[in-house]
Design an enzyme around this catalytic site. Structure first.
Site, PDB file in Angstrom:
ATOM      1  N   LYS A   4     -11.838 -36.608 -36.514  1.00  0.00           N
ATOM      2  CA  LYS A   4     -12.014 -37.156 -35.164  1.00  0.00           C
ATOM      3  C   LYS A   4     -13.232 -36.451 -34.536  1.00  0.00           C
ATOM      4  CE  LYS A   4     -11.249 -36.827 -30.504  1.00  0.00           C
ATOM      5  NZ  LYS A   4     -12.574 -37.377 -30.193  1.00  0.00           N
ATOM      6  N   PRO A   5     -14.364 -37.182 -34.427  1.00  0.00           N
ATOM      7  CA  PRO A   5     -15.560 -36.581 -33.822  1.00  0.00           C
ATOM      8  C   PRO A   5     -15.500 -36.659 -32.295  1.00  0.00           C
ATOM      9  CG  PRO A   5     -16.045 -38.808 -34.543  1.00  0.00           C
ATOM     10  CD  PRO A   5     -14.592 -38.561 -34.885  1.00  0.00           C
ATOM     11  N   SER A  64     -14.107 -26.263 -27.158  1.00  0.00           N
ATOM     12  CA  SER A  64     -13.981 -25.288 -26.072  1.00  0.00           C
ATOM     13  C   SER A  64     -12.677 -24.495 -26.212  1.00  0.00           C
ATOM     14  CB  SER A  64     -13.998 -26.024 -24.737  1.00  0.00           C
ATOM     15  OG  SER A  64     -12.904 -26.923 -24.685  1.00  0.00           O
ATOM     16  N   GLU A 111     -12.398 -22.550 -33.796  1.00  0.00           N
ATOM     17  CA  GLU A 111     -13.796 -22.123 -33.591  1.00  0.00           C
ATOM     18  C   GLU A 111     -14.138 -22.493 -32.158  1.00  0.00           C
ATOM     19  OE1 GLU A 111     -15.676 -20.555 -35.702  1.00  0.00           O
ATOM     20  OE2 GLU A 111     -14.450 -20.735 -37.495  1.00  0.00           O
ATOM     21  N   CYS A 163     -22.899 -22.886 -29.816  1.00  0.00           N
ATOM     22  CA  CYS A 163     -21.781 -21.963 -29.525  1.00  0.00           C
ATOM     23  C   CYS A 163     -22.224 -20.512 -29.617  1.00  0.00           C
ATOM     24  CB  CYS A 163     -20.629 -22.228 -30.476  1.00  0.00           C
ATOM     25  SG  CYS A 163     -21.105 -22.113 -32.213  1.00  0.00           S
ATOM     26  N   GLU A 203     -19.299 -19.439 -20.111  1.00  0.00           N
ATOM     27  CA  GLU A 203     -20.119 -20.159 -21.087  1.00  0.00           C
ATOM     28  C   GLU A 203     -20.773 -21.350 -20.389  1.00  0.00           C
ATOM     29  OE1 GLU A 203     -18.280 -22.600 -24.173  1.00  0.00           O
ATOM     30  OE2 GLU A 203     -19.659 -21.705 -25.624  1.00  0.00           O
TER      31      GLU A 203
HETATM   32  P1  NAP Z   1     -14.304 -29.935 -26.259  1.00  0.00           P
HETATM   33  O1  NAP Z   1     -14.398 -30.615 -24.970  1.00  0.00           O
HETATM   34  O2  NAP Z   1     -13.290 -28.864 -26.431  1.00  0.00           O
HETATM   35  O3  NAP Z   1     -14.051 -31.102 -27.355  1.00  0.00           O
HETATM   36  C1  NAP Z   1     -14.011 -30.814 -28.727  1.00  0.00           C
HETATM   37  C2  NAP Z   1     -13.262 -31.932 -29.451  1.00  0.00           C
HETATM   38  O4  NAP Z   1     -11.892 -31.924 -29.039  1.00  0.00           O
HETATM   39  C3  NAP Z   1     -13.777 -33.334 -29.139  1.00  0.00           C
HETATM   40  O5  NAP Z   1     -13.715 -34.120 -30.302  1.00  0.00           O
HETATM   41  C4  NAP Z   1     -12.804 -33.815 -28.083  1.00  0.00           C
HETATM   42  O6  NAP Z   1     -12.727 -35.233 -27.991  1.00  0.00           O
HETATM   43  C5  NAP Z   1     -11.509 -33.237 -28.633  1.00  0.00           C
HETATM   44  N1  NAP Z   1     -10.419 -33.130 -27.668  1.00  0.00           N
HETATM   45  C6  NAP Z   1     -10.500 -33.062 -26.317  1.00  0.00           C
HETATM   46  N2  NAP Z   1      -9.254 -32.972 -25.790  1.00  0.00           N
HETATM   47  C7  NAP Z   1      -8.384 -32.973 -26.828  1.00  0.00           C
HETATM   48  C8  NAP Z   1      -6.964 -32.893 -26.940  1.00  0.00           C
HETATM   49  N3  NAP Z   1      -6.185 -32.781 -25.863  1.00  0.00           N
HETATM   50  N4  NAP Z   1      -6.399 -32.919 -28.163  1.00  0.00           N
HETATM   51  C9  NAP Z   1      -7.182 -33.010 -29.263  1.00  0.00           C
HETATM   52  N5  NAP Z   1      -8.529 -33.097 -29.230  1.00  0.00           N
HETATM   53  C10 NAP Z   1      -9.122 -33.069 -28.029  1.00  0.00           C
HETATM   54  O7  NAP Z   1     -15.694 -29.289 -26.699  1.00  0.00           O
HETATM   55  P2  NAP Z   1     -17.157 -29.900 -26.581  1.00  0.00           P
HETATM   56  O8  NAP Z   1     -17.542 -29.948 -25.152  1.00  0.00           O
HETATM   57  O9  NAP Z   1     -17.246 -31.128 -27.415  1.00  0.00           O
HETATM   58  O10 NAP Z   1     -18.003 -28.766 -27.331  1.00  0.00           O
HETATM   59  C11 NAP Z   1     -18.512 -27.630 -26.704  1.00  0.00           C
HETATM   60  C12 NAP Z   1     -17.613 -26.441 -26.936  1.00  0.00           C
HETATM   61  O11 NAP Z   1     -17.438 -26.224 -28.330  1.00  0.00           O
HETATM   62  C13 NAP Z   1     -18.222 -25.153 -26.401  1.00  0.00           C
HETATM   63  O12 NAP Z   1     -17.225 -24.393 -25.792  1.00  0.00           O
HETATM   64  C14 NAP Z   1     -18.737 -24.467 -27.656  1.00  0.00           C
HETATM   65  O13 NAP Z   1     -18.859 -23.068 -27.569  1.00  0.00           O
HETATM   66  C15 NAP Z   1     -17.703 -24.865 -28.650  1.00  0.00           C
HETATM   67  N6  NAP Z   1     -18.243 -24.743 -29.990  1.00  0.00           N
HETATM   68  C16 NAP Z   1     -17.776 -23.732 -30.792  1.00  0.00           C
HETATM   69  C17 NAP Z   1     -18.314 -23.556 -32.054  1.00  0.00           C
HETATM   70  C18 NAP Z   1     -17.829 -22.465 -32.969  1.00  0.00           C
HETATM   71  O14 NAP Z   1     -18.132 -22.531 -34.152  1.00  0.00           O
HETATM   72  N7  NAP Z   1     -17.115 -21.480 -32.476  1.00  0.00           N
HETATM   73  C19 NAP Z   1     -19.320 -24.426 -32.493  1.00  0.00           C
HETATM   74  C20 NAP Z   1     -19.761 -25.447 -31.648  1.00  0.00           C
HETATM   75  C21 NAP Z   1     -19.205 -25.598 -30.400  1.00  0.00           C
HETATM   76  P3  NAP Z   1     -13.578 -36.048 -26.880  1.00  0.00           P
HETATM   77  O15 NAP Z   1     -15.002 -35.790 -27.163  1.00  0.00           O
HETATM   78  O16 NAP Z   1     -13.161 -37.448 -27.130  1.00  0.00           O
HETATM   79  O17 NAP Z   1     -13.142 -35.510 -25.554  1.00  0.00           O
END
Ligand code: NAP
Length: 493
Positions: free
Chosen positions: A188-189, A242, A263, A297, A396
């Site tokens: 799921k992207p 996140s 992650e 990240c 962040e």
């Molecule tokens: P996000 O809002 O947490 O979303 C990540 C994924 O989770 C998306 O596919 C999102 O779908 C899905 N999602 C949202 N709510 C969910 C739920 N209740 N149940 C299951 N899945 C759900 O993160 P983002 O804004 O895309 O990415 C940025 C964050 O990722 C930053 O905090 C960054 O630091 C972190 N990150 C960490 C790493 C690492 O390796 N540690 C690498 C890259 C990014 P939708 O898009 O459809 O909402």
């Protein structure tokens, strides 16, 4: 004279569908959702807006393929060959992937082709080699007639949930070890950047991955993602995103006791000592935060600089920020692309305002930009005179905003570096490797870069300390987390 390489062009992308059980299909509701190009602010394509009903279908297919299909029973060499084929197809289609990522996420095409794409195919090659080595062993027994041995077996159905930044790389870092270990996958992207996920699913089909082994569902995280996490037939959730959503997933997976790897977010410190090569340290510090416009990240998002060189470092960073080339990510000269989505753009601007209202001093950037009258561009933004307790140093931002914090002693630098809820990455720029290694021992982060930043390798484990998560991607450690041990006791008497 050599002819200049042709500039890659935007292309039309067909409507995105779900891949379930080896077949492309629309969402069962027939609904779609748009994805936008942050450079032109125009719609690129419609993509299926799946729901819990589609998750049911995809997970059922993955579960059937795991229980009844040939994947888990396939000879390891055959599975490894297939992973190699996937890697080769990724390389062959690098251009298409790079254009999709530039259009969808605003990542400079050149950066993606030069660094991300080889890493993605490298992940499949690395884990294809490791797949050949999955093994068990004999253990000690109290009784001579009893023999004990262990087997490493796959977990079952893996749900890979990925964020909007580095969509392809963070999918490959989950899918390659998951498949290598014999699991089946439902991916799921992120809804904002689904384009490379669609192309990767097509690679899986073309490589000959058996039906049901790899499935793709697109749709909102709050509904479709939620259903995936709670599904009783999903054995593991491999999540990047996140910290808040990660915590939610852990809670929601508790009822069915999911395996999870997390992650999550970061606020990574980069410490620069006065004995560093200043030119190199400033270059490193600049790209540590501004590569991929700070939507990284592990961005070096807190710069901690020793007092004697503090003013010089801030001045040099400000000049680099003023000279950075913002523009269309498809153009070869572009260094900084647009922020990936309007929601992220608005969020980053709120942090820029918080920085302006703080005791820190804006020394570069702080404005939005339009390129040819369009686009979600934010200038590389540097705040001098920052301290570690202000909002832009603590939270962040996930954008091109850098607070620069002075320090006097090594102990103070370490204290500031560790004074954060996160622990994803860190860096130390110094002329003394002895000092660098001494400090590396004391930094609470999953990655420490010494006189460098943004280096990755499929064999090097990657992951967080503290609120940045747990579990590791890449390296043999990742494969371990996609397997479980079975202990077999044999009575020879
Ligand atoms: P996000 O809002 O947490 O979303 C990540 C994924 O989770 C998306 O596919 C999102 O779908 C899905 N999602 C949202 N709510 C969910 C739920 N209740 N149940 C299951 N899945 C759900 O993160 P983002 O804004 O895309 O990415 C940025 C964050 O990722 C930053 O905090 C960054 O630091 C972190 N990150 C960490 C790493 C690492 O390796 N540690 C690498 C890259 C990014 P939708 O898009 O459809 O909402």
């Amino acid at each position: 004279m050599q002819a200049a390489a042709a500039v890659p062009q935007r292309r039309s992308i067909p409507r995105g569908q779900l891949l379930i059980n080896g077949r492309w299909c629309d969402a069962s509701s027939g609904e779609t959702m748009p994805t936008f190009d942050p450079t032109t602010e125009e719609k690129i394509a419609e993509v299926a807006k799946g729901s819990a009903a589609d998750v049911d279908q995809a997970v059922a297919a993955a579960s059937r393929a795991f229980e009844e299909g040939p994947w888990g029973r396939m000879h390891l060499e055959a599975r490894a060959k297939l992973l190699f084929k996937i890697a080769d197809l990724l390389d062959e289609r690098a251009d298409d992937f790079a254009i999709r990522e530039a259009m969808d996420m605003g990542m400079p095409y050149r950066d993606f082709r030069d660094t991300i794409m080889p890493h993605c195919s490298g992940l499949f090659r690395f884990f294809s080699g490791l797949a050949m080595q999955i093994s068990g062993g004999y253990r000690q027994s109290y009784e001579p007639e009893i023999r004990i041995f262990t087997r490493r077996e796959p977990l079952g159905v893996v749900a890979a949930i990925t964020p909007f930044n580095f969509p392809l790389a963070l999918t490959c870092s989950k899918v390659a070890p998951a498949l290598a270990a014999g699991n089946t996958v439902v991916h799921k992207p992120a809804s904002d950047t689904p384009l490379t996920a669609l192309a990767l699913a097509q690679v899986m089909l073309d490589a000959g991955v058996p039906e049901g082994v790899y499935n793709l569902v697109t749709g909102p995280g709050s509904t479709l993602g939620d259903a995936l996490v709670k599904h009783p037939l999903v054995d593991k959730v491999a999540f990047t995103g996140s910290t808040a959503v990660g915590q939610n997933i852990i809670r929601n997976g508790a009822d069915t006791l999911k395996h999870t790897t997390m992650e999550l977010g970061g606020k990574s410190p980069n410490i620069v000592f006065a004995d560093a090569n200043i030119e190199a340290a400033v270059q490193t510090a600049f790209w540590a935060i501004f590569w991929n416009k700070g939507e990284v990240c592990v961005a070096g998002s807190r710069l901690i600089v020793e007092r004697p060189i503090y003013d010089e470092v801030v001045d040099r960073l400000a000049k680099m920020a003023e000279n950075a080339i913002l523009g269309d990510p498809l153009l070869p000269e572009t260094q900084v692309g647009p922020i990936a989505s309007k929601a992220e753009y608005d969020k980053v601007l709120r942090y820029v305002e918080a920085g302006k209202e703080s005791k820190a001093r804006l020394v570069a950037g702080g404005n939005t930009r339009r390129v040819n009258g369009k686009g979600l561009f934010i200038e590389p933004t540097v705040f001098g005179g920052a301290t570690n307790d202000i909002k832009i140093s603590r939270e962040e931002i996930f954008g091109p905003v850098l607070p620069v914090i002075p320090f006097e002693t090594e102990e103070e630098a370490i204290r500031i570096a560790n004074d954060t809820p996160y622990g994803l990455a860190s860096g130390i720029q110094t002329g003394s490797m002895a000092r660098a290694l001494r400090i590396a021992d004391k930094i609470k982060a999953g990655t420490v870069w010494l006189n460098m930043w943004h280096k990755y390798h499929p064999s090097a484990p990657f992951g967080g300390y503290k609120m940045s998560g747990y579990g590791r991607e890449q390296g043999p450690e990742a494969l371990e987390s996609y397997t479980q041990y079975k202990t077999v006791w044999a009575n020879l008497a």
